[in-house]
Design an enzyme around this catalytic site. Structure first.
Site, PDB file in Angstrom:
ATOM      1  N   VAL A 127      12.605 -46.898  59.255  1.00 27.94           N
ATOM      2  CA  VAL A 127      13.336 -45.997  58.359  1.00 27.94           C
ATOM      3  C   VAL A 127      13.685 -44.683  59.056  1.00 27.94           C
ATOM      4  O   VAL A 127      14.838 -44.242  59.052  1.00 27.94           O
ATOM      5  CB  VAL A 127      12.514 -45.738  57.077  1.00 27.94           C
ATOM      6  N   LYS A 176       6.111 -44.599  71.793  1.00 24.33           N
ATOM      7  CA  LYS A 176       7.397 -44.789  71.107  1.00 24.33           C
ATOM      8  C   LYS A 176       8.373 -43.671  71.470  1.00 24.33           C
ATOM      9  O   LYS A 176       9.538 -43.912  71.792  1.00 24.33           O
ATOM     10  CB  LYS A 176       7.150 -44.793  69.587  1.00 24.33           C
ATOM     11  N   THR A 222       8.066 -44.991  50.655  1.00 23.77           N
ATOM     12  CA  THR A 222       7.916 -45.554  49.309  1.00 23.77           C
ATOM     13  C   THR A 222       6.522 -45.201  48.792  1.00 23.77           C
ATOM     14  O   THR A 222       5.526 -45.632  49.374  1.00 23.77           O
ATOM     15  CB  THR A 222       8.115 -47.077  49.367  1.00 23.77           C
ATOM     16  N   GLU A 256      14.391 -44.661  49.966  1.00 23.96           N
ATOM     17  CA  GLU A 256      15.339 -45.320  50.873  1.00 23.96           C
ATOM     18  C   GLU A 256      15.519 -46.777  50.448  1.00 23.96           C
ATOM     19  O   GLU A 256      14.554 -47.468  50.174  1.00 23.96           O
ATOM     20  CB  GLU A 256      14.795 -45.230  52.307  1.00 23.96           C
ATOM     21  N   GLU A 291      16.331 -54.191  56.352  1.00 25.76           N
ATOM     22  CA  GLU A 291      16.277 -54.439  57.784  1.00 25.76           C
ATOM     23  C   GLU A 291      17.318 -55.504  58.124  1.00 25.76           C
ATOM     24  O   GLU A 291      17.611 -56.379  57.323  1.00 25.76           O
ATOM     25  CB  GLU A 291      14.877 -54.899  58.200  1.00 25.76           C
ATOM     26  N   ASN A 321      12.715 -52.493  44.015  1.00 29.39           N
ATOM     27  CA  ASN A 321      12.189 -53.559  44.878  1.00 29.39           C
ATOM     28  C   ASN A 321      11.541 -54.662  44.048  1.00 29.39           C
ATOM     29  O   ASN A 321      11.688 -55.849  44.354  1.00 29.39           O
ATOM     30  CB  ASN A 321      11.175 -52.991  45.879  1.00 29.39           C
ATOM     31  N   GLY A 344      14.115 -70.408  48.290  1.00 27.92           N
ATOM     32  CA  GLY A 344      13.545 -70.647  49.610  1.00 27.92           C
ATOM     33  C   GLY A 344      12.038 -70.602  49.582  1.00 27.92           C
ATOM     34  O   GLY A 344      11.408 -70.865  48.550  1.00 27.92           O
ATOM     35  N   GLY A 396       9.128 -62.237  52.011  1.00 28.89           N
ATOM     36  CA  GLY A 396       8.095 -61.682  52.877  1.00 28.89           C
ATOM     37  C   GLY A 396       8.533 -60.292  53.303  1.00 28.89           C
ATOM     38  O   GLY A 396       9.330 -59.648  52.619  1.00 28.89           O
ATOM     39  N   CYS A 454       7.915 -54.885  52.892  1.00 33.81           N
ATOM     40  CA  CYS A 454       8.121 -54.111  51.664  1.00 33.81           C
ATOM     41  C   CYS A 454       7.898 -54.856  50.352  1.00 33.81           C
ATOM     42  O   CYS A 454       7.083 -54.410  49.548  1.00 33.81           O
ATOM     43  CB  CYS A 454       9.490 -53.462  51.702  1.00 33.81           C
TER      44      CYS A 454
HETATM   45  N1  NAI Z   1      11.178 -50.975  56.724  1.00 31.77           N
HETATM   46  C1  NAI Z   1      12.022 -50.906  55.729  1.00 31.77           C
HETATM   47  O1  NAI Z   1      12.953 -51.700  55.634  1.00 31.77           O
HETATM   48  C2  NAI Z   1      11.880 -49.869  54.661  1.00 31.77           C
HETATM   49  C3  NAI Z   1      10.721 -49.115  54.530  1.00 31.77           C
HETATM   50  N2  NAI Z   1      10.610 -48.193  53.517  1.00 31.77           N
HETATM   51  C4  NAI Z   1       9.413 -47.349  53.420  1.00 31.77           C
HETATM   52  O2  NAI Z   1       9.489 -46.328  54.422  1.00 31.77           O
HETATM   53  C5  NAI Z   1       8.191 -46.010  54.917  1.00 31.77           C
HETATM   54  C6  NAI Z   1       8.144 -46.184  56.419  1.00 31.77           C
HETATM   55  O3  NAI Z   1       8.357 -47.554  56.693  1.00 31.77           O
HETATM   56  P1  NAI Z   1       8.771 -48.063  58.157  1.00 31.77           P
HETATM   57  O4  NAI Z   1       9.774 -47.150  58.750  1.00 31.77           O
HETATM   58  O5  NAI Z   1       9.079 -49.502  58.011  1.00 31.77           O
HETATM   59  O6  NAI Z   1       7.378 -47.895  58.937  1.00 31.77           O
HETATM   60  P2  NAI Z   1       7.139 -47.965  60.507  1.00 31.77           P
HETATM   61  O7  NAI Z   1       5.726 -48.358  60.678  1.00 31.77           O
HETATM   62  O8  NAI Z   1       8.218 -48.749  61.169  1.00 31.77           O
HETATM   63  O9  NAI Z   1       7.314 -46.429  60.980  1.00 31.77           O
HETATM   64  C7  NAI Z   1       6.473 -45.388  60.621  1.00 31.77           C
HETATM   65  C8  NAI Z   1       6.323 -44.438  61.799  1.00 31.77           C
HETATM   66  O10 NAI Z   1       5.547 -43.305  61.396  1.00 31.77           O
HETATM   67  C9  NAI Z   1       4.784 -42.883  62.519  1.00 31.77           C
HETATM   68  N3  NAI Z   1       3.708 -42.006  62.063  1.00 31.77           N
HETATM   69  C10 NAI Z   1       2.586 -42.327  61.372  1.00 31.77           C
HETATM   70  N4  NAI Z   1       1.848 -41.214  61.144  1.00 31.77           N
HETATM   71  C11 NAI Z   1       2.525 -40.178  61.694  1.00 31.77           C
HETATM   72  C12 NAI Z   1       2.283 -38.782  61.802  1.00 31.77           C
HETATM   73  N5  NAI Z   1       1.180 -38.228  61.292  1.00 31.77           N
HETATM   74  N6  NAI Z   1       3.186 -38.018  62.444  1.00 31.77           N
HETATM   75  C13 NAI Z   1       4.294 -38.564  62.974  1.00 31.77           C
HETATM   76  N7  NAI Z   1       4.579 -39.868  62.906  1.00 31.77           N
HETATM   77  C14 NAI Z   1       3.714 -40.670  62.278  1.00 31.77           C
HETATM   78  C15 NAI Z   1       4.333 -44.191  63.145  1.00 31.77           C
HETATM   79  O11 NAI Z   1       3.941 -44.008  64.496  1.00 31.77           O
HETATM   80  C16 NAI Z   1       5.594 -45.050  62.999  1.00 31.77           C
HETATM   81  O12 NAI Z   1       6.423 -44.963  64.142  1.00 31.77           O
HETATM   82  C17 NAI Z   1       7.226 -46.899  54.127  1.00 31.77           C
HETATM   83  O13 NAI Z   1       6.783 -46.195  52.998  1.00 31.77           O
HETATM   84  C18 NAI Z   1       8.099 -48.063  53.691  1.00 31.77           C
HETATM   85  O14 NAI Z   1       7.630 -48.677  52.517  1.00 31.77           O
HETATM   86  C19 NAI Z   1      11.622 -47.955  52.636  1.00 31.77           C
HETATM   87  C20 NAI Z   1      12.799 -48.662  52.722  1.00 31.77           C
HETATM   88  C21 NAI Z   1      13.034 -49.668  53.744  1.00 31.77           C
HETATM   89  O1  UGA Z   2      11.905 -51.143  50.585  1.00 31.83           O
HETATM   90  C1  UGA Z   2      12.271 -51.809  51.528  1.00 31.83           C
HETATM   91  O2  UGA Z   2      11.690 -51.861  52.593  1.00 31.83           O
HETATM   92  C2  UGA Z   2      13.493 -52.656  51.450  1.00 31.83           C
HETATM   93  O3  UGA Z   2      13.083 -53.964  51.007  1.00 31.83           O
HETATM   94  C3  UGA Z   2      14.127 -54.918  50.954  1.00 31.83           C
HETATM   95  O4  UGA Z   2      14.730 -55.091  52.233  1.00 31.83           O
HETATM   96  P1  UGA Z   2      14.099 -56.033  53.383  1.00 31.83           P
HETATM   97  O5  UGA Z   2      12.659 -56.286  53.087  1.00 31.83           O
HETATM   98  O6  UGA Z   2      14.490 -55.416  54.668  1.00 31.83           O
HETATM   99  O7  UGA Z   2      14.878 -57.411  53.322  1.00 31.83           O
HETATM  100  P2  UGA Z   2      15.568 -58.301  52.160  1.00 31.83           P
HETATM  101  O8  UGA Z   2      16.906 -58.677  52.631  1.00 31.83           O
HETATM  102  O9  UGA Z   2      15.462 -57.664  50.846  1.00 31.83           O
HETATM  103  O10 UGA Z   2      14.643 -59.602  52.188  1.00 31.83           O
HETATM  104  C4  UGA Z   2      13.273 -59.541  51.804  1.00 31.83           C
HETATM  105  C5  UGA Z   2      12.694 -60.941  51.741  1.00 31.83           C
HETATM  106  O11 UGA Z   2      13.259 -61.670  50.651  1.00 31.83           O
HETATM  107  C6  UGA Z   2      13.732 -62.937  51.099  1.00 31.83           C
HETATM  108  N1  UGA Z   2      14.917 -63.299  50.278  1.00 31.83           N
HETATM  109  C7  UGA Z   2      15.936 -62.431  50.130  1.00 31.83           C
HETATM  110  C8  UGA Z   2      17.025 -62.746  49.340  1.00 31.83           C
HETATM  111  C9  UGA Z   2      17.069 -63.973  48.679  1.00 31.83           C
HETATM  112  O12 UGA Z   2      18.015 -64.321  47.937  1.00 31.83           O
HETATM  113  N2  UGA Z   2      16.030 -64.835  48.836  1.00 31.83           N
HETATM  114  C10 UGA Z   2      14.943 -64.527  49.618  1.00 31.83           C
HETATM  115  O13 UGA Z   2      13.992 -65.338  49.723  1.00 31.83           O
HETATM  116  C11 UGA Z   2      14.038 -62.761  52.582  1.00 31.83           C
HETATM  117  O14 UGA Z   2      13.958 -63.978  53.260  1.00 31.83           O
HETATM  118  C12 UGA Z   2      12.944 -61.789  52.989  1.00 31.83           C
HETATM  119  O15 UGA Z   2      11.759 -62.500  53.290  1.00 31.83           O
HETATM  120  C13 UGA Z   2      15.211 -54.409  49.988  1.00 31.83           C
HETATM  121  O16 UGA Z   2      16.291 -55.335  49.967  1.00 31.83           O
HETATM  122  C14 UGA Z   2      15.712 -53.031  50.411  1.00 31.83           C
HETATM  123  O17 UGA Z   2      16.649 -52.542  49.465  1.00 31.83           O
HETATM  124  C15 UGA Z   2      14.518 -52.088  50.499  1.00 31.83           C
HETATM  125  O18 UGA Z   2      14.920 -50.802  50.952  1.00 31.83           O
END
Ligand code: NAI
Ligand code: UGA
Length: 438
Positions: free
Chosen positions: A11, A35, A124, A154, A158, A211, A256, A260, A263
């Protein structure tokens, strides 16, 4: 505007690059030195389509920089975003220790001479976390600093994060004063997206509710798929027919193996836990979870039904990432299914277009798992091919090559990528979800 993001993961990095792309000056902070070193060397630690170009372009333009220092981030950003992990705890509640730590670090870096700062939570989090962040910053910040807390959930996915961020369906932010609202508006003005401004609690809740609703849609269609299997109806046609109703929509109706990723599983669990702690037991979401878990075990029992005993059976697995277009293997259903099969003694060889390295590092695959040389090589001599991830490479595979390589042409498709009639025409035995086997 001058912005900082604490946490440069999926993110933080993509959001930072997109903010820079629309003209903001962005400092991305991460406490993971490796990183930041990788990023400073011009390399991208994750696979996300379009991200590498975006980062390079904006670093070269001087709008995007990386550091390990939160103090520098707080100094350089008028608005400081928090994008650190919020992982689940064993009871389903959210581990907020990363957020608390960053709130303290931000507070200790604030100085009265910086002027007004907005601290925005993008991670989140459970409803009411904003007030905890505000309390913490107030406790640890020096006298005389001016700040406000906001929530800006957000919604990126992905695999298409850059596009989702540059062209969002909507932007939501929760604020408790006009100055913060004004700064948030200015950040998002260049995106020309619909904006919803709320109180902080509503913004926080929108994220978990959104979500959970998407997860519910997936479990709903998977439950309908079970009825299709028992009745002879075809889930793909049923999903199309349901989805043509504009009130429902076709998206997220792909039956399917279940959802997974980092999130949905954690956020559904968290929302159940939050609702329960507020006095509402969210039974509907408990069903969503249990349907999701059962999808995998039902699929496994179909594989078992056909192969009888999995012990010593050579099985190929296509897909390790939790979905297509990503290298992320967190909570991947494909990997869980692989481990289930290996626990019964199956001999698994798998392949993924982007997830091989991440699976080796973080996948926790059973030690007997073999990583295939390429997509087709892992089919050599296999008695069955299992499809676990919806990659387009698999959907467009050469069916004759599959047939030639396998010991017996038998496919278990956990993502409904093929037309059963085409499979029958190629002489491949085909089992998918919610449709008749051929
Ligand atoms: N991955 C996704 O698709 C989405 C994730 N989110 C939410 O956003 C948040 C972050 O998720 P991701 O980006 O996937 O996690 P991530 O694990 O990819 O990134 C988090 C980063 O924060 C860093 N970090 C941890 N503690 C820290 C600190 N004290 N100072 C500076 N950096 C620090 C880590 O080293 C890591 O690089 C979570 O709450 C997640 O639920 C929301 C929408 C989409
Ligand atoms: O909070 C988050 O992290 C994010 O979580 C999901 O995004 P993401 O997990 O990246 O991917 P998705 O495309 O939503 O797929 C999630 C899972 O659902 C499955 N999926 C998706 C769609 C579908 O029709 N069927 C299904 O089984 C995918 O295979 C995957 O395992 C949400 O779509 C985002 O809006 C949100 O920001």
């Amino acid at each position: 505007m001058k912005l900082s993001i604490i946490g440069t993961g999926y993110v933080g990095l993509t959001t930072g690059a997109c903010f820079a792309e629309v003209g903001h000056e962005v400092t991305c902070v991460d406490n993971n030195e490796e990183k930041v070193k990788t990023l400073l060397e011009g390399k991208i630690p994750i696979f996300e389509p379009g991200l590498e170009d975006l980062v390079k372009r904006n670093v070269a333009a001087g709008r995007l920089k990386f550091t390990t220092s939160t103090a520098d981030g707080v100094r350089d950003g008028d608005v400081v975003f928090i994008a650190v992990p919020t992982p689940p705890q064993p009871d389903g509640s959210v581990d907020l220790s990363f957020i608390e730590k960053v709130a303290r670090e931000i507070a200790e870096s604030l100085k009265p001479e910086y002027g007004f700062r907005v601290i925005v939570d993008k991670s989140t989090v459970p409803v009411k976390t904003g007030s905890k962040v505000e309390e913490t910053v107030r406790r640890y910040a020096p006298e005389g600093v001016e700040f406000s807390v906001a929530s800006n959930p957000e919604f990126l996915r992905e695999g298409c994060a850059v596009d989702d961020l540059l062209n969002p369906d909507r932007v939501v932010f929760g604020v408790n004063n006009d100055a913060a609202a004004d700064m948030m508006r200015r950040i998002y003005d260049p995106f020309n997206a619909p904006v919803l401004v709320t109180d902080i609690e509503s913004a926080e809740l929108i994220k978990h509710a959104a979500n959970s609703f998407l997860a519910l849609k997936i479990s709903y269609i998977n439950a309908v798929a079970r009825v299709c299997e028992k009745s002879g109806a075809d889930i793909e046609k049923v999903a199309e027919g349901i989805g043509m109703d504009a009130r429902i929509g076709r998206q997220f109706l792909n039956a399917g193996l279940g959802y997974g990723g980092s999130c949905f599983p954690k956020d559904v669990k968290a929302f159940i836990n939050i609702s329960e702690s507020l006095g509402y037991p969210f039974e509907l979401l408990k069903q969503v979870e249990s349907i999701n878990e059962d999808q995998r075990s039902l699929f496994l029992s179909r594989i078992r039904e056909k192969l009888w005993v999995l012990q010593e059976k050579k099985i190929a697995l296509w897909g390790l990432a939790f979905k297509q277009n990503t290298d992320d293997v967190r909570e991947s259903v494909a990997i869980k299914l692989a481990n289930d099969m290996m626990a019964e003694g199956a001999d698994l060889t798998g392949w993924d277009p982007q997830g091989m390295e991440t699976a080796k590092r973080f996948g926790n695959l059973h030690e007997s798992f073999t990583y295939g040389e390429d997509m087709y090589a892992c089919l050599d001599g296999a008695e069955a091919l299992v499809i676990g991830t919806e990659w387009p490479e698999f959907a467009n595979a050469d069916l004759e090559e599959i047939k030639k390589r396998m010991r017996t042409p038998l496919i278990f498709d956990g993502r409904n990528l093929y037309d059963p009639e085409v499979m029958a025409a190629h002489g491949i035995e085909y089992h998918s979800i919610g449709r008749a086997s051929v």
